[in-house]
Write a protein that holds these residues in place. Sequence first.
Motif, PDB file in Angstrom:
ATOM      1  N   GLN A  45      -8.169   4.994   0.373  1.00  0.00           N
ATOM      2  CA  GLN A  45      -7.352   4.006   1.065  1.00  0.00           C
ATOM      3  C   GLN A  45      -5.900   4.093   0.604  1.00  0.00           C
ATOM      4  OE1 GLN A  45      -8.528   2.146   3.472  1.00  0.00           O
ATOM      5  NE2 GLN A  45      -6.803   0.790   3.877  1.00  0.00           N
ATOM      6  N   ALA A 159      -2.391  -0.411  -3.780  1.00  0.00           N
ATOM      7  CA  ALA A 159      -3.766  -0.477  -3.270  1.00  0.00           C
ATOM      8  C   ALA A 159      -4.647  -1.137  -4.321  1.00  0.00           C
ATOM      9  CB  ALA A 159      -4.292   0.912  -2.922  1.00  0.00           C
ATOM     10  N   GLN A 212      -2.699  -3.837   4.976  1.00  0.00           N
ATOM     11  CA  GLN A 212      -4.016  -3.735   5.592  1.00  0.00           C
ATOM     12  C   GLN A 212      -5.054  -4.365   4.675  1.00  0.00           C
ATOM     13  OE1 GLN A 212      -4.810   0.376   6.440  1.00  0.00           O
ATOM     14  NE2 GLN A 212      -3.340   0.477   8.120  1.00  0.00           N
ATOM     15  N   SER A 274      -4.224  -2.603   1.019  1.00  0.00           N
ATOM     16  CA  SER A 274      -3.190  -1.600   0.802  1.00  0.00           C
ATOM     17  C   SER A 274      -1.910  -2.060   1.475  1.00  0.00           C
ATOM     18  CB  SER A 274      -3.617  -0.233   1.323  1.00  0.00           C
ATOM     19  OG  SER A 274      -3.904  -0.280   2.709  1.00  0.00           O
TER      20      SER A 274
END
Length: 279
Positions: A45, A159, A212, A274
């Motif tokens: 990710q 992240a 996200q 992230s």
Amino acid sequence: MAEFHDLAELALNRDGESWGNLGYWKSETDYSDACRALALLLGEQAGLDDQAVVFDAGFGCGDQLHLWLEHFRVAQLHGANLSRIQTDHAKARLAESGFPAAATAIVQGDVNDPKVWTTALGSNQPSHVLALDCAYHFTSRVDFFRLARQNLAPAGRLALTDFMLAEPHGSGSLVYWLLRWMLKRSHIAEANIVPRDRYLCQLAESGFGESQIVDISEHVMPGFARSIRRLRQQNAVTGSRKILGWSGLVKYTVTGRFLEWAHRRSILRYCVISATKTG
């Protein structure tokens, strides 16, 4: 004085491994494998590659550090971890595995302390800041976001895997008091557990965009609870507490039952987050 974050997780792992996260149980049934799967998911990710300069905030006993180096082949690795005994363990394993530079670039200290970042990074600017299953334990996750942005290279990536509230609960409700009790027992600041919308606002206010959030609760919380039940059954069969010890068994049993309850009642969500540094 004993540290809250110690080496208890070693008893959950196969010999030679010391993972300490909740695991990603989508297809795994073994604790060590599930923990590695969660770290792998985070690295993917984050977009780690052989050009990445990584700062790992809260690396625990260090198994994930080996994954960044050996699987993703990151160019540089730095990090900080609050627990002294875990940091010593991680340093020794890195040195033994042929990564002496990484062993000297990880330090013991509080990631909410700007000086700790300076000590670990020197003059380097990370392209990626990672926090695998630990940010909810930080004194202030918002301060961590701000320090991450301050230290990241332009357009650098943050992240992490983290908990958030499924929805706010009234201060007089039973759910609120049970959650508050468990957070205090687990050394988690109540201010760190916020709903998704507030989480996104905190990222934006700290200087991050393109955020996200992927909800992976169903593959984390129930799976960890099942793994602890299997451990308890193993203890019952052997008639011994040598596997984990009484205190460890109680700690993980309570955690497992709480997470199962919190997932079933839709109280907490566990997510991969992230975001990109802006400005």
